[in-house]
Each structure stands twice: as C-alpha cells, then as structure tokens.
Write a protein that holds these residues in place. Structure first.
Motif, PDB file in Angstrom:
ATOM      1  N   LEU A   1       0.922 -35.192 -17.988  1.00  0.00           N
ATOM      2  CA  LEU A   1      -0.205 -34.721 -18.795  1.00  0.00           C
ATOM      3  C   LEU A   1      -0.342 -35.524 -20.085  1.00  0.00           C
ATOM      4  CD1 LEU A   1      -2.472 -32.635 -19.201  1.00  0.00           C
ATOM      5  CD2 LEU A   1      -0.785 -31.142 -20.311  1.00  0.00           C
ATOM      6  N   GLN A   2       0.762 -35.921 -20.687  1.00  0.00           N
ATOM      7  CA  GLN A   2       0.701 -36.623 -21.970  1.00  0.00           C
ATOM      8  C   GLN A   2       0.081 -38.010 -21.854  1.00  0.00           C
ATOM      9  OE1 GLN A   2       4.817 -36.803 -23.154  1.00  0.00           O
ATOM     10  NE2 GLN A   2       5.112 -38.812 -22.222  1.00  0.00           N
ATOM     11  N   GLU A   3      -0.050 -38.516 -20.637  1.00  0.00           N
ATOM     12  CA  GLU A   3      -0.715 -39.799 -20.450  1.00  0.00           C
ATOM     13  C   GLU A   3      -2.236 -39.643 -20.370  1.00  0.00           C
ATOM     14  OE1 GLU A   3       1.120 -42.765 -17.847  1.00  0.00           O
ATOM     15  OE2 GLU A   3       2.713 -41.323 -17.473  1.00  0.00           O
ATOM     16  N   VAL A   4      -2.704 -38.399 -20.296  1.00  0.00           N
ATOM     17  CA  VAL A   4      -4.141 -38.122 -20.282  1.00  0.00           C
ATOM     18  C   VAL A   4      -4.598 -37.542 -21.616  1.00  0.00           C
ATOM     19  CG1 VAL A   4      -5.988 -36.791 -19.189  1.00  0.00           C
ATOM     20  CG2 VAL A   4      -4.199 -37.824 -17.790  1.00  0.00           C
TER      21      VAL A   4
ATOM     22  N   PRO B   1      -9.249 -29.708  -9.480  1.00  0.00           N
ATOM     23  CA  PRO B   1      -7.797 -29.634  -9.704  1.00  0.00           C
ATOM     24  C   PRO B   1      -7.196 -30.976 -10.121  1.00  0.00           C
ATOM     25  CG  PRO B   1      -8.234 -29.720  -7.361  1.00  0.00           C
ATOM     26  CD  PRO B   1      -9.578 -29.672  -8.038  1.00  0.00           C
ATOM     27  N   TYR B   2      -7.854 -31.649 -11.036  1.00  0.00           N
ATOM     28  CA  TYR B   2      -7.313 -32.880 -11.618  1.00  0.00           C
ATOM     29  C   TYR B   2      -7.951 -33.098 -12.983  1.00  0.00           C
ATOM     30  CZ  TYR B   2     -11.650 -34.902  -9.721  1.00  0.00           C
ATOM     31  OH  TYR B   2     -12.960 -35.164  -9.415  1.00  0.00           O
ATOM     32  N   LEU B   3      -7.275 -33.863 -13.814  1.00  0.00           N
ATOM     33  CA  LEU B   3      -7.768 -34.223 -15.146  1.00  0.00           C
ATOM     34  C   LEU B   3      -7.792 -35.733 -15.256  1.00  0.00           C
ATOM     35  CD1 LEU B   3      -5.653 -31.755 -17.352  1.00  0.00           C
ATOM     36  CD2 LEU B   3      -7.999 -31.424 -16.546  1.00  0.00           C
TER      37      LEU B   3
ATOM     38  N   LEU C   1      -2.840 -34.710 -11.484  1.00  0.00           N
ATOM     39  CA  LEU C   1      -3.203 -33.984 -10.274  1.00  0.00           C
ATOM     40  C   LEU C   1      -2.547 -32.614 -10.268  1.00  0.00           C
ATOM     41  CD1 LEU C   1      -4.853 -34.517  -7.660  1.00  0.00           C
ATOM     42  CD2 LEU C   1      -2.685 -35.058  -6.549  1.00  0.00           C
ATOM     43  N   GLY C   2      -3.323 -31.606  -9.898  1.00  0.00           N
ATOM     44  CA  GLY C   2      -2.781 -30.262  -9.764  1.00  0.00           C
ATOM     45  C   GLY C   2      -2.066 -30.088  -8.441  1.00  0.00           C
ATOM     46  N   PRO C   3      -1.102 -29.159  -8.367  1.00  0.00           N
ATOM     47  CA  PRO C   3      -0.324 -28.986  -7.130  1.00  0.00           C
ATOM     48  C   PRO C   3      -1.140 -28.490  -5.948  1.00  0.00           C
ATOM     49  CG  PRO C   3       0.205 -27.260  -8.730  1.00  0.00           C
ATOM     50  CD  PRO C   3      -0.662 -28.253  -9.439  1.00  0.00           C
ATOM     51  N   GLU C   4      -2.301 -27.863  -6.213  1.00  0.00           N
ATOM     52  CA  GLU C   4      -3.104 -27.316  -5.124  1.00  0.00           C
ATOM     53  C   GLU C   4      -4.151 -28.307  -4.610  1.00  0.00           C
ATOM     54  OE1 GLU C   4      -5.463 -26.462  -8.862  1.00  0.00           O
ATOM     55  OE2 GLU C   4      -3.372 -26.665  -8.231  1.00  0.00           O
ATOM     56  N   ALA C   5      -4.178 -29.496  -5.146  1.00  0.00           N
ATOM     57  CA  ALA C   5      -5.206 -30.478  -4.780  1.00  0.00           C
ATOM     58  C   ALA C   5      -5.080 -30.889  -3.311  1.00  0.00           C
ATOM     59  CB  ALA C   5      -5.098 -31.702  -5.679  1.00  0.00           C
ATOM     60  N   SER C   6      -6.202 -30.997  -2.632  1.00  0.00           N
ATOM     61  CA  SER C   6      -6.236 -31.421  -1.228  1.00  0.00           C
ATOM     62  C   SER C   6      -6.443 -32.940  -1.160  1.00  0.00           C
ATOM     63  CB  SER C   6      -7.377 -30.718  -0.501  1.00  0.00           C
ATOM     64  OG  SER C   6      -8.630 -31.116  -1.050  1.00  0.00           O
ATOM     65  N   VAL C   7      -6.412 -33.465   0.053  1.00  0.00           N
ATOM     66  CA  VAL C   7      -6.682 -34.898   0.240  1.00  0.00           C
ATOM     67  C   VAL C   7      -8.100 -35.229  -0.203  1.00  0.00           C
ATOM     68  CG1 VAL C   7      -6.862 -36.760   1.940  1.00  0.00           C
ATOM     69  CG2 VAL C   7      -5.014 -35.090   2.120  1.00  0.00           C
TER      70      VAL C   7
ATOM     71  N   TRP D   1       4.101 -36.801 -10.082  1.00  0.00           N
ATOM     72  CA  TRP D   1       3.881 -35.758 -11.088  1.00  0.00           C
ATOM     73  C   TRP D   1       2.745 -34.836 -10.666  1.00  0.00           C
ATOM     74  CZ3 TRP D   1       7.332 -34.916 -14.759  1.00  0.00           C
ATOM     75  CH2 TRP D   1       8.150 -35.968 -15.179  1.00  0.00           C
ATOM     76  N   ARG D   2       2.960 -33.501 -10.771  1.00  0.00           N
ATOM     77  CA  ARG D   2       1.919 -32.514 -10.536  1.00  0.00           C
ATOM     78  C   ARG D   2       1.895 -31.563 -11.730  1.00  0.00           C
ATOM     79  NH1 ARG D   2       1.119 -35.972  -7.694  1.00  0.00           N
ATOM     80  NH2 ARG D   2       0.726 -36.029  -5.451  1.00  0.00           N
ATOM     81  N   VAL D   3       0.696 -31.273 -12.228  1.00  0.00           N
ATOM     82  CA  VAL D   3       0.546 -30.536 -13.476  1.00  0.00           C
ATOM     83  C   VAL D   3      -0.261 -29.262 -13.243  1.00  0.00           C
ATOM     84  CG1 VAL D   3      -0.279 -30.656 -15.848  1.00  0.00           C
ATOM     85  CG2 VAL D   3       0.572 -32.735 -14.729  1.00  0.00           C
ATOM     86  N   GLU D   4       0.222 -28.146 -13.761  1.00  0.00           N
ATOM     87  CA  GLU D   4      -0.543 -26.900 -13.762  1.00  0.00           C
ATOM     88  C   GLU D   4      -1.003 -26.640 -15.192  1.00  0.00           C
ATOM     89  OE1 GLU D   4       0.754 -23.520 -11.302  1.00  0.00           O
ATOM     90  OE2 GLU D   4       2.622 -24.653 -11.023  1.00  0.00           O
TER      91      GLU D   4
END
Length: 424
Positions: A309-312, A329-331, A343-349, A415-418
């Motif tokens: 997250l700190q890179e965004v 589900p992404y920033l 990317l969020g953990p729930e993100a799909s392809v 990395w996955r971010v919530e």
C-alpha cells in the motif's frame, strides 16, 4: 449398414491419423482400414517415426503452432550443437589438452572454477529473474540463445589470450548458467502453452527425443568437422559465425511462430491500444505477430503489479484520492515514475485484467506530452471513468476473438491489501 464388403458392425479411429471399420460377412468379422490404403500408424516407417517423436494424439493434442515451432527449434538445436563442438574443442585446447607442458592440476582447477562460478550465476539469476520467465517467455528464450552464442564465442577466443584464459572461461560459464536457467524455464512455459490435453509430460518427453536425435546428427557432422578445424583458427571462427547466424535466425523464427492465447503485459498492451484506436479487437495471431521478442531499452513508464500500500499512497489525503471514484478491488497510483497497483485478496482474474488495462493506459498517458500538465491523481480518476465505459465491451470482444481470460501471464507480485472504503 450393409455394403459390398458386408454389414458394418463398428468403426474406430486414431485421432485424425487413420480410421478403421469392422465388417460382418459370411459369419466372419473383418477389420479394414477406411479411406486410403496403406500401413497403419504403428507399422509404417512414417507411423513409427510419429509414435517415437511426436506426442500421442498429434495434431489434436498440441497447439496449432507446434509443428512450425518444433521445426525451427530443431534447426537451431542442430546449429547450436555444431557451434558447441567448436567451442568445446577450443576450451579443451585452452586447458592444455595436447600440450605436454600443461598439468592435470591446472586444468582441473580451471574447470572447477568455471563450474563453480556458473553455479553461483545460476542461483543469482533464478533469484532475480525467475518470476519474469513466465510472463516474457519469448524474450527470455531469445535472450538465452543470444547469450549462449556469446559464451561459445568467448570459449573459442579464450585460447588466444592465455593470460586471461581462466577469467574468460569463467565468464562464459556464468553466461551458460544463465542460459540453462532461462532456456529450461522458458521451454517449460512453452510446453504449458503447447499442451492441449494436460499432456505436458508427453510433449516434454518427445521434445527430449527430438533434441537427442538432432544432437546425434550434430555429433556425426562434428566428427567430420573436427579434423578440418584442428589447428585452423580462421576456419573455426568462420564456421562458428555461419552456424551462429543460422542458430539466431532459427531461434527468431521459432519464437515468432508461437501464438499464445493468454495475456502478458506486451500482448495486452498491443490489443488494448488497437481497441482504443478503432474499437477493433486483435486476434491472438495478430497480437503475437506484433509482440516484441527483443528487450527494449526505450524509456517508458513501468507498471508494478501487486505492490504494498505504501507504494501507492503515503498519506491520508492520498488514500482518499486513491478511493475516489473507485469501487474496484484494487488501488492505483503513480510513485517514483512507476504506475503501481495494489490488489485486494478478493480480486478475480477479470479484476486483474481491468487493473492492468487501467495501468497500461496510465503509463501511456504519462508518456504523452499533452497529458503531463495534469496531476497524477487526475489521470488516475480519468482512468477509472474510462474503464467504466470501455472495459466490459472490451473483455467481451477479447473472449470472442479467442483469447483465454481464465488465466493470465501478468507479472503480479504476492502482496494483497485489505482497506476500508473510507479513511478516518
């Protein structure tokens, strides 16, 4: 069904290679080949050759580009085998074979140093670039073959510089170790692409048989070449350049013949840019033909996927800006000249594809002089609006054009971010 041969009881086929019918006539069952006359797959010379060197169920069990790729891969393997013979002869001469003044200990130390530095190079290269080999298999495959030719050329030249011989062969050993990692890994990636019936092991085994046959042919030719090139450095170098030119040309044709239906960054960028220009979706064949197979050194804005997250964002204000007009589900953000994606953990392809499309558009806009007057966050918000408009029809067109969108070859980090929808 009754024919002149009798009543047809059953029919069978071996893929598209041959078909047979069973007839009942005069209380006897007979088996006859359907269509053209001739020996079956298992009995004719051609049939035996196919059974030994081609995967079971060929051509249905492999990708459409299999035969063309294997042809050029065979040509490059043959030329590489001949070049390797010249390089090995030079290396043996350099360590003292045929020289009465050379010692076994000195030759052994040189060989051990060469192997040791190669082992270290293999470990370091796999650590640094292992994750890139899947997403850019064509580039790394071609890179490996170019580096292999450079290494062999260094081995041929090494005996002419006895004072630096050990340094040269150790450097060549490092290069060859990189070739081993990149070549082996990309070969595995291409085998995954070629396998159409979960038959990776069969394809890999038959590829090994093909390579062994080619190496045997190379060995026979090498036995005729060695007496000619011994003590004739000019002929050695001339033949090496001839074989190298053939090797590089065949490798280029081989990677160009591969048509992958999954997206990596280059193929997705090519298809997206064409769609943004005229709303036309390129087929896998068209996009693969445009995909660069050499590493490019022109200045572009890189995309980093799956970052922390700190890179965004690095402040509450930036966090709010990243969430603005964003329900995905992404920033996304721009940091240190890179487009970064959390990317969020729930993100799909599908979400991953959308995030990459958005990042690629941002990257192209950051390179555009007309857009450089906007702030980074204004462009991020504009990219969200653009994707809301075009992504759904784009992804439908992509699937209709024959692309596989169930998986990708995009280079996502782990990395996955919530995050909360609003900052407090």
């Amino acid at each position: 069904m009754e024919t002149g041969r009798g009543v047809v009881l059953a029919s069978e086929r071996y893929g598209s290679a041959e078909s047979w019918k069973y007839f009942a006539k005069d209380a006897v069952m007979e088996r006859r080949r359907d269509g053209r006359e001739g020996e079956s797959r298992g009995n004719s010379v051609v049939g035996v050759f196919k059974s030994v060197f081609l995967p079971q169920g060929y051509p249905e069990s492999v990708s459409d580009d299999y035969l063309q790729y294997q042809f050029w891969d065979t040509v490059q393997a043959f030329s590489s085998s001949l070049s390797g013979t010249l390089a090995t002869q030079a290396s043996l001469k350099g360590v003292g074979v045929g020289n009465q003044e050379a010692t076994v200990a000195a030759a052994t130390v040189t060989w051990l140093l060469r192997d040791g530095t190669g082992m270290l190079g293999r470990i370091l290269f796999a650590w640094q670039k292992g994750s890139k080999l899947d997403s850019e298999a064509k580039k790394w495959r071609l890179f490996a073959d170019v580096l292999n030719d450079i290494a062999m050329f260094m081995e041929i030249l090494a005996p002419f510089f006895p004072a630096c011989f050990t340094l040269i062969v150790c450097t060549a050993g490092i290069f060859k170790s990189l070739v081993g990692v990149a070549g082996g890994a990309t070969r595995a990636a291409l085998t995954v692409h070629q396998a159409r019936r979960d038959n990776m092991a069969d394809i890999s085994a038959k590829d090994g048989s093909q390579e062994t046959l080619v190496n045997l042919a190379g060995l026979m030719v090498s036995l005729m070449l060695i007496p000619l090139v011994t003590d004739n450095p000019m002929l050695t170098i001339s033949l090496f350049f001839l074989f190298t030119a053939l090797h590089l040309f065949a490798n280029y044709k081989a990677v160009r013949s591969v048509v992958m239906e999954t997206f990596n960054e280059a193929r997705l960028s090519t298809v997206l840019q064409q769609y943004l220009r005229d709303r036309r979706v390129l087929s896998p064949l068209e996009a693969n033909q445009r995909e660069p197979v050499f590493f490019e050194f022109r200045k572009t804005v890189p995309v980093k996927l799956g970052v922390r997250l700190q890179e965004v964002v690095q402040s509450l204000e930036e966090f709010d800006l990243a969430l603005k007009e964003n329900n995905m589900p992404y920033l996304l953000g721009v940091r240190n000249g890179c487009v970064c994606v959390c990317l969020g953990p729930e993100a799909s392809v599908c979400d991953e594809l959308r995030a990459m499309c958005q990042a690629l558009w941002l990257s192209s806009m950051l390179n555009s002089p007309t857009k450089q007057q906007q702030s980074h966050w204004e462009m991020v918000h504009e990219s969200h609006k653009l994707m809301d408009t075009i992504f759904n029809p784009f992804i439908k067109g992509v699937e209709a054009a024959g692309w596989d969108i169930k998986r990708t070859l995009l280079d996502w980090n782990e990395w996955r971010v919530e995050w909360k929808t609003k900052s407090n």
